[in-house]
Design a protein around this motif. Structure first.
Motif, PDB file in Angstrom:
ATOM      1  N   VAL A  35      17.448   0.402   9.621  1.00  0.00           N
ATOM      2  CA  VAL A  35      16.737   1.675   9.719  1.00  0.00           C
ATOM      3  C   VAL A  35      17.501   2.722   8.922  1.00  0.00           C
ATOM      4  N   GLY A  36      16.778   3.454   8.089  1.00  0.00           N
ATOM      5  CA  GLY A  36      17.387   4.536   7.324  1.00  0.00           C
ATOM      6  C   GLY A  36      16.559   5.797   7.447  1.00  0.00           C
ATOM      7  N   GLN A  37      17.225   6.919   7.610  1.00  0.00           N
ATOM      8  CA  GLN A  37      16.534   8.194   7.793  1.00  0.00           C
ATOM      9  C   GLN A  37      17.103   9.225   6.826  1.00  0.00           C
ATOM     10  N   ALA A  58      12.846   1.971  -3.490  1.00  0.00           N
ATOM     11  CA  ALA A  58      14.031   2.567  -4.110  1.00  0.00           C
ATOM     12  C   ALA A  58      13.951   2.526  -5.633  1.00  0.00           C
ATOM     13  N   GLY A  59      13.264   1.527  -6.176  1.00  0.00           N
ATOM     14  CA  GLY A  59      13.168   1.391  -7.625  1.00  0.00           C
ATOM     15  C   GLY A  59      12.010   2.141  -8.246  1.00  0.00           C
ATOM     16  N   THR A  60      11.212   2.815  -7.420  1.00  0.00           N
ATOM     17  CA  THR A  60      10.083   3.599  -7.916  1.00  0.00           C
ATOM     18  C   THR A  60      10.534   5.028  -8.184  1.00  0.00           C
ATOM     19  N   ILE A  61      10.242   5.537  -9.365  1.00  0.00           N
ATOM     20  CA  ILE A  61      10.628   6.912  -9.702  1.00  0.00           C
ATOM     21  C   ILE A  61       9.702   7.875  -8.971  1.00  0.00           C
ATOM     22  N   HIS A  62      10.274   8.732  -8.159  1.00  0.00           N
ATOM     23  CA  HIS A  62       9.521   9.731  -7.411  1.00  0.00           C
ATOM     24  C   HIS A  62       9.696  11.099  -8.083  1.00  0.00           C
ATOM     25  N   THR A  63       8.596  11.792  -8.270  1.00  0.00           N
ATOM     26  CA  THR A  63       8.599  13.068  -8.981  1.00  0.00           C
ATOM     27  C   THR A  63       9.471  14.104  -8.273  1.00  0.00           C
ATOM     28  N   ALA A 115      15.127   7.752   1.761  1.00  0.00           N
ATOM     29  CA  ALA A 115      15.237   7.004   3.020  1.00  0.00           C
ATOM     30  C   ALA A 115      15.389   5.514   2.741  1.00  0.00           C
ATOM     31  N   ALA A 116      14.652   5.017   1.735  1.00  0.00           N
ATOM     32  CA  ALA A 116      14.797   3.605   1.356  1.00  0.00           C
ATOM     33  C   ALA A 116      16.194   3.346   0.805  1.00  0.00           C
ATOM     34  N   LEU A 117      16.668   4.255  -0.046  1.00  0.00           N
ATOM     35  CA  LEU A 117      18.024   4.109  -0.584  1.00  0.00           C
ATOM     36  C   LEU A 117      19.060   4.121   0.537  1.00  0.00           C
ATOM     37  N   ARG A 118      18.872   5.015   1.496  1.00  0.00           N
ATOM     38  CA  ARG A 118      19.843   5.098   2.590  1.00  0.00           C
ATOM     39  C   ARG A 118      19.825   3.831   3.440  1.00  0.00           C
ATOM     40  N   THR A 119      18.643   3.250   3.620  1.00  0.00           N
ATOM     41  CA  THR A 119      18.555   1.999   4.373  1.00  0.00           C
ATOM     42  C   THR A 119      19.318   0.891   3.658  1.00  0.00           C
ATOM     43  N   LEU A 120      19.327   0.968   2.329  1.00  0.00           N
ATOM     44  CA  LEU A 120      20.085   0.002   1.524  1.00  0.00           C
ATOM     45  C   LEU A 120      21.571   0.346   1.457  1.00  0.00           C
ATOM     46  N   GLY A 121      21.920   1.542   1.943  1.00  0.00           N
ATOM     47  CA  GLY A 121      23.328   1.919   2.006  1.00  0.00           C
ATOM     48  C   GLY A 121      23.828   2.792   0.885  1.00  0.00           C
ATOM     49  N   HIS A 122      22.906   3.335   0.043  1.00  0.00           N
ATOM     50  CA  HIS A 122      23.390   4.176  -1.048  1.00  0.00           C
ATOM     51  C   HIS A 122      22.435   5.321  -1.387  1.00  0.00           C
ATOM     52  N   ALA A 123      22.176   6.186  -0.398  1.00  0.00           N
ATOM     53  CA  ALA A 123      21.384   7.389  -0.655  1.00  0.00           C
ATOM     54  C   ALA A 123      22.129   8.287  -1.635  1.00  0.00           C
TER      55      ALA A 123
END
Length: 203
Positions: free
Chosen positions: A113-115, A176-181, A192-200
């Motif tokens: 879980v990442g927030q 995490a690999g999708t570029i968000h504007t 949040a996805a990056l943080r769940t992976l451990g590298h926000a």
């Protein structure tokens, strides 16, 4: 003492006064039982919308209706209720799609879980709406996204992205690999996805 009280009266299915009692349909309590193609227990009879149970949402009923029309026209379709986002149009707004952390743990699988807080989101800062967060729930073994929740001003606009992630079977790496504007509230989903992976990046 409270400044505001929220009173919700709920909804109920419209199952009386139009002849339903004359049909020999299997029921789940007051609802009509349907399968993943909205077929009832009576051949050739489909049911959609609030009469088929929770969640009783307009966009769910519309999607069911579109699917049934395609099935009747000969196309192969089915319906997955996990991908239906639900929104509370309150202030702040609340969005949920898929499983909560508690529901995901109840399946017996190990989860991650990442927030990410809107206090670290550029658009939320511009809007002076820094309260709230986006949370992602995923399987620990393969990073499949199981659920997404958000609280904050304007988060209802993220509901479609959340539903899409669940529907397509996205993994944390996909989000995490999708570029968000930038600057958008959607970046909080990315973070949040990056943080769940451990590298926000921004927290």
């Amino acid at each position: 003492a409270a400044d505001t009280i929220l009173v919700t009266v709920g909804r109920r299915p419209f199952v009386e006064g139009w002849g339903l009692e004359e049909l020999a349909l299997d029921r789940d309590g007051r609802f009509i039982r349907v399968d993943d193609q909205c077929r009832t227990s009576m051949r050739g009879v489909y049911a959609i919308g609030d009469v088929t149970g929770e969640p009783m949402l307009a966009h769910r009923a519309m999607a069911q209706g579109e699917m049934v029309a395609e099935i009747v026209a000969g196309h192969k379709r089915n319906w997955d209720r996990r991908a239906i986002p639900a929104v509370c149009f309150t202030d702040p707004e609340v969005v949920t799609a898929g499983l909560s952390p508690e529901e995901a743990r109840a399946t017996g699988r190990e989860i991650k879980v990442g927030q990410f807080p809107f206090s670290a989101n550029g658009r939320a800062m511009i809007m002076e709406a820094e309260d709230g967060f986006v949370r992602v729930v995923a399987r620990a073994d393969n990073h499949l996204v199981l659920g997404i929740q958000a609280v904050g001003q304007g988060v209802s606009e993220l509901a479609a992205a959340f539903g899409l992630a669940i529907e397509m079977g996205a993994r944390l790496e996909d989000v995490a690999g999708t570029i968000h504007t930038h600057p958008t509230l959607g970046e909080a989903f990315h973070e949040a996805a990056l943080r769940t992976l451990g590298h926000a990046l921004h927290i």
